[in-house]
Design a protein around this motif. Structure first.
Motif, mmCIF file in Angstrom:
data_model
loop_
_atom_site.group_PDB
_atom_site.id
_atom_site.type_symbol
_atom_site.label_atom_id
_atom_site.label_comp_id
_atom_site.label_asym_id
_atom_site.label_seq_id
_atom_site.Cartn_x
_atom_site.Cartn_y
_atom_site.Cartn_z
ATOM 1 N N ILE A 64 24.139 -79.890 -7.072
ATOM 2 C CA ILE A 64 23.034 -79.052 -6.592
ATOM 3 C C ILE A 64 21.702 -79.630 -7.049
ATOM 4 O O ILE A 64 20.728 -79.638 -6.306
ATOM 5 C CB ILE A 64 23.187 -77.596 -7.100
ATOM 6 N N LEU A 65 21.675 -80.118 -8.269
ATOM 7 C CA LEU A 65 20.430 -80.619 -8.856
ATOM 8 C C LEU A 65 20.102 -82.041 -8.419
ATOM 9 O O LEU A 65 18.986 -82.494 -8.603
ATOM 10 C CB LEU A 65 20.511 -80.578 -10.382
ATOM 11 N N ASN A 66 21.074 -82.744 -7.857
ATOM 12 C CA ASN A 66 20.903 -84.152 -7.488
ATOM 13 C C ASN A 66 20.165 -84.267 -6.159
ATOM 14 O O ASN A 66 20.738 -84.616 -5.138
ATOM 15 C CB ASN A 66 22.266 -84.847 -7.417
ATOM 16 N N THR A 67 18.887 -83.945 -6.176
ATOM 17 C CA THR A 67 18.039 -83.997 -4.999
ATOM 18 C C THR A 67 16.606 -84.275 -5.440
ATOM 19 O O THR A 67 16.207 -83.855 -6.527
ATOM 20 C CB THR A 67 18.108 -82.669 -4.208
ATOM 21 N N PRO A 68 15.847 -84.980 -4.621
ATOM 22 C CA PRO A 68 14.440 -85.206 -4.989
ATOM 23 C C PRO A 68 13.579 -83.942 -4.828
ATOM 24 O O PRO A 68 12.472 -83.874 -5.337
ATOM 25 C CB PRO A 68 13.993 -86.296 -4.014
ATOM 26 N N LEU A 69 14.119 -82.946 -4.130
ATOM 27 C CA LEU A 69 13.387 -81.698 -3.916
ATOM 28 C C LEU A 69 13.481 -80.799 -5.147
ATOM 29 O O LEU A 69 14.490 -80.815 -5.850
ATOM 30 C CB LEU A 69 13.973 -80.935 -2.726
ATOM 31 N N PRO A 70 12.473 -79.968 -5.388
ATOM 32 C CA PRO A 70 12.612 -78.939 -6.423
ATOM 33 C C PRO A 70 13.724 -77.973 -6.016
ATOM 34 O O PRO A 70 13.933 -77.718 -4.829
ATOM 35 C CB PRO A 70 11.267 -78.218 -6.420
ATOM 36 N N VAL A 71 14.438 -77.452 -7.004
ATOM 37 C CA VAL A 71 15.528 -76.513 -6.762
ATOM 38 C C VAL A 71 15.242 -75.231 -7.527
ATOM 39 O O VAL A 71 15.134 -75.249 -8.755
ATOM 40 C CB VAL A 71 16.889 -77.095 -7.202
ATOM 41 N N LEU A 72 15.098 -74.129 -6.801
ATOM 42 C CA LEU A 72 14.948 -72.804 -7.416
ATOM 43 C C LEU A 72 16.329 -72.179 -7.463
ATOM 44 O O LEU A 72 17.001 -72.071 -6.440
ATOM 45 C CB LEU A 72 14.006 -71.925 -6.589
ATOM 46 N N ILE A 73 16.759 -71.779 -8.655
ATOM 47 C CA ILE A 73 18.081 -71.177 -8.820
ATOM 48 C C ILE A 73 17.915 -69.749 -9.309
ATOM 49 O O ILE A 73 17.178 -69.484 -10.263
ATOM 50 C CB ILE A 73 18.937 -71.970 -9.817
ATOM 51 N N ASP A 74 18.605 -68.844 -8.630
ATOM 52 C CA ASP A 74 18.633 -67.427 -8.992
ATOM 53 C C ASP A 74 20.027 -67.115 -9.514
ATOM 54 O O ASP A 74 20.993 -67.133 -8.763
ATOM 55 C CB ASP A 74 18.318 -66.578 -7.755
ATOM 56 N N PHE A 75 20.143 -66.864 -10.826
ATOM 57 C CA PHE A 75 21.400 -66.434 -11.419
ATOM 58 C C PHE A 75 21.424 -64.908 -11.354
ATOM 59 O O PHE A 75 20.510 -64.257 -11.858
ATOM 60 C CB PHE A 75 21.511 -66.903 -12.868
ATOM 61 N N TYR A 76 22.461 -64.356 -10.746
ATOM 62 C CA TYR A 76 22.503 -62.924 -10.467
ATOM 63 C C TYR A 76 23.931 -62.383 -10.569
ATOM 64 O O TYR A 76 24.883 -63.155 -10.743
ATOM 65 C CB TYR A 76 21.979 -62.663 -9.046
ATOM 66 N N THR A 77 24.067 -61.069 -10.433
ATOM 67 C CA THR A 77 25.363 -60.425 -10.201
ATOM 68 C C THR A 77 25.159 -59.361 -9.138
ATOM 69 O O THR A 77 24.033 -58.918 -8.898
ATOM 70 C CB THR A 77 25.928 -59.734 -11.460
ATOM 71 N N GLU A 78 26.240 -58.962 -8.520
ATOM 72 C CA GLU A 78 26.173 -57.938 -7.472
ATOM 73 C C GLU A 78 25.999 -56.531 -8.043
ATOM 74 O O GLU A 78 25.647 -55.613 -7.324
ATOM 75 C CB GLU A 78 27.428 -57.994 -6.590
ATOM 76 N N TRP A 79 26.252 -56.347 -9.325
ATOM 77 C CA TRP A 79 26.180 -55.011 -9.918
ATOM 78 C C TRP A 79 24.876 -54.755 -10.679
ATOM 79 O O TRP A 79 24.611 -53.642 -11.112
ATOM 80 C CB TRP A 79 27.370 -54.775 -10.858
ATOM 81 N N ASN A 80 24.049 -55.778 -10.848
ATOM 82 C CA ASN A 80 22.804 -55.630 -11.602
ATOM 83 C C ASN A 80 21.670 -55.228 -10.659
ATOM 84 O O ASN A 80 21.385 -55.925 -9.696
ATOM 85 C CB ASN A 80 22.485 -56.955 -12.311
ATOM 86 N N GLU A 81 21.043 -54.090 -10.945
ATOM 87 C CA GLU A 81 20.007 -53.547 -10.061
ATOM 88 C C GLU A 81 18.835 -54.501 -9.859
ATOM 89 O O GLU A 81 18.354 -54.688 -8.746
ATOM 90 C CB GLU A 81 19.506 -52.206 -10.614
ATOM 91 N N SER A 82 18.372 -55.143 -10.922
ATOM 92 C CA SER A 82 17.260 -56.092 -10.794
ATOM 93 C C SER A 82 17.664 -57.296 -9.947
ATOM 94 O O SER A 82 16.862 -57.817 -9.175
ATOM 95 C CB SER A 82 16.796 -56.562 -12.171
ATOM 96 N N SER A 83 18.909 -57.738 -10.089
ATOM 97 C CA SER A 83 19.400 -58.845 -9.267
ATOM 98 C C SER A 83 19.389 -58.464 -7.797
ATOM 99 O O SER A 83 18.995 -59.257 -6.939
ATOM 100 C CB SER A 83 20.836 -59.224 -9.669
ATOM 101 N N LEU A 84 19.815 -57.238 -7.507
ATOM 102 C CA LEU A 84 19.846 -56.777 -6.118
ATOM 103 C C LEU A 84 18.439 -56.674 -5.550
ATOM 104 O O LEU A 84 18.199 -57.015 -4.388
ATOM 105 C CB LEU A 84 20.565 -55.437 -6.020
ATOM 106 N N THR A 85 17.491 -56.229 -6.356
ATOM 107 C CA THR A 85 16.096 -56.141 -5.935
ATOM 108 C C THR A 85 15.561 -57.517 -5.554
ATOM 109 O O THR A 85 14.781 -57.656 -4.613
ATOM 110 C CB THR A 85 15.235 -55.537 -7.061
#
Length: 98
Positions: free
Chosen positions: A7-28
């Motif tokens: 995933i990281l092996n790219t010349p482009l910047p990579v934005l990664i969102d670590f989340y869960t389906e049960w966490n309210e802030s993640s769902l937001t």
């Protein structure tokens, strides 16, 4: 974790969102992340990683609160923050890496 390296092996910047389906802030953040991806288009990659399905990676990166957002460029972590952010802030953070 080898897929994470791919995933990281790219010349482009990579934005990664670590989340869960049960966490309210993640769902937001789901819609925020969709908006960010739409605005950035092909200038950056936007990736969502469910920590429940990737616990080894989450432990290796010491993900303690959700959502946790990271920006990588050429395999190097450039920025990291936990908690909710608005789309404009995230877009600006990624654009700084272009």
């Amino acid at each position: 974790m080898s897929k994470f390296g791919e995933i990281l092996n790219t010349p482009l910047p990579v934005l990664i969102d670590f989340y869960t389906e049960w966490n309210e802030s993640s769902l937001t953040m789901h819609n925020v992340i969709k908006d960010v991806a739409a605005v950035l288009g092909d200038k950056a990659r936007v990736v969502k990683i469910d920590v429940d399905k990737n616990q080894e990676l989450a432990n290796a990166l010491r993900i303690k609160s959700l959502p946790t957002l990271m920006i990588y460029k050429q395999g190097k972590m450039m920025w990291r923050q936990s908690g909710e952010l608005d789309a404009n802030t995230l877009i600006n953070m990624v654009q700084e890496q272009l």
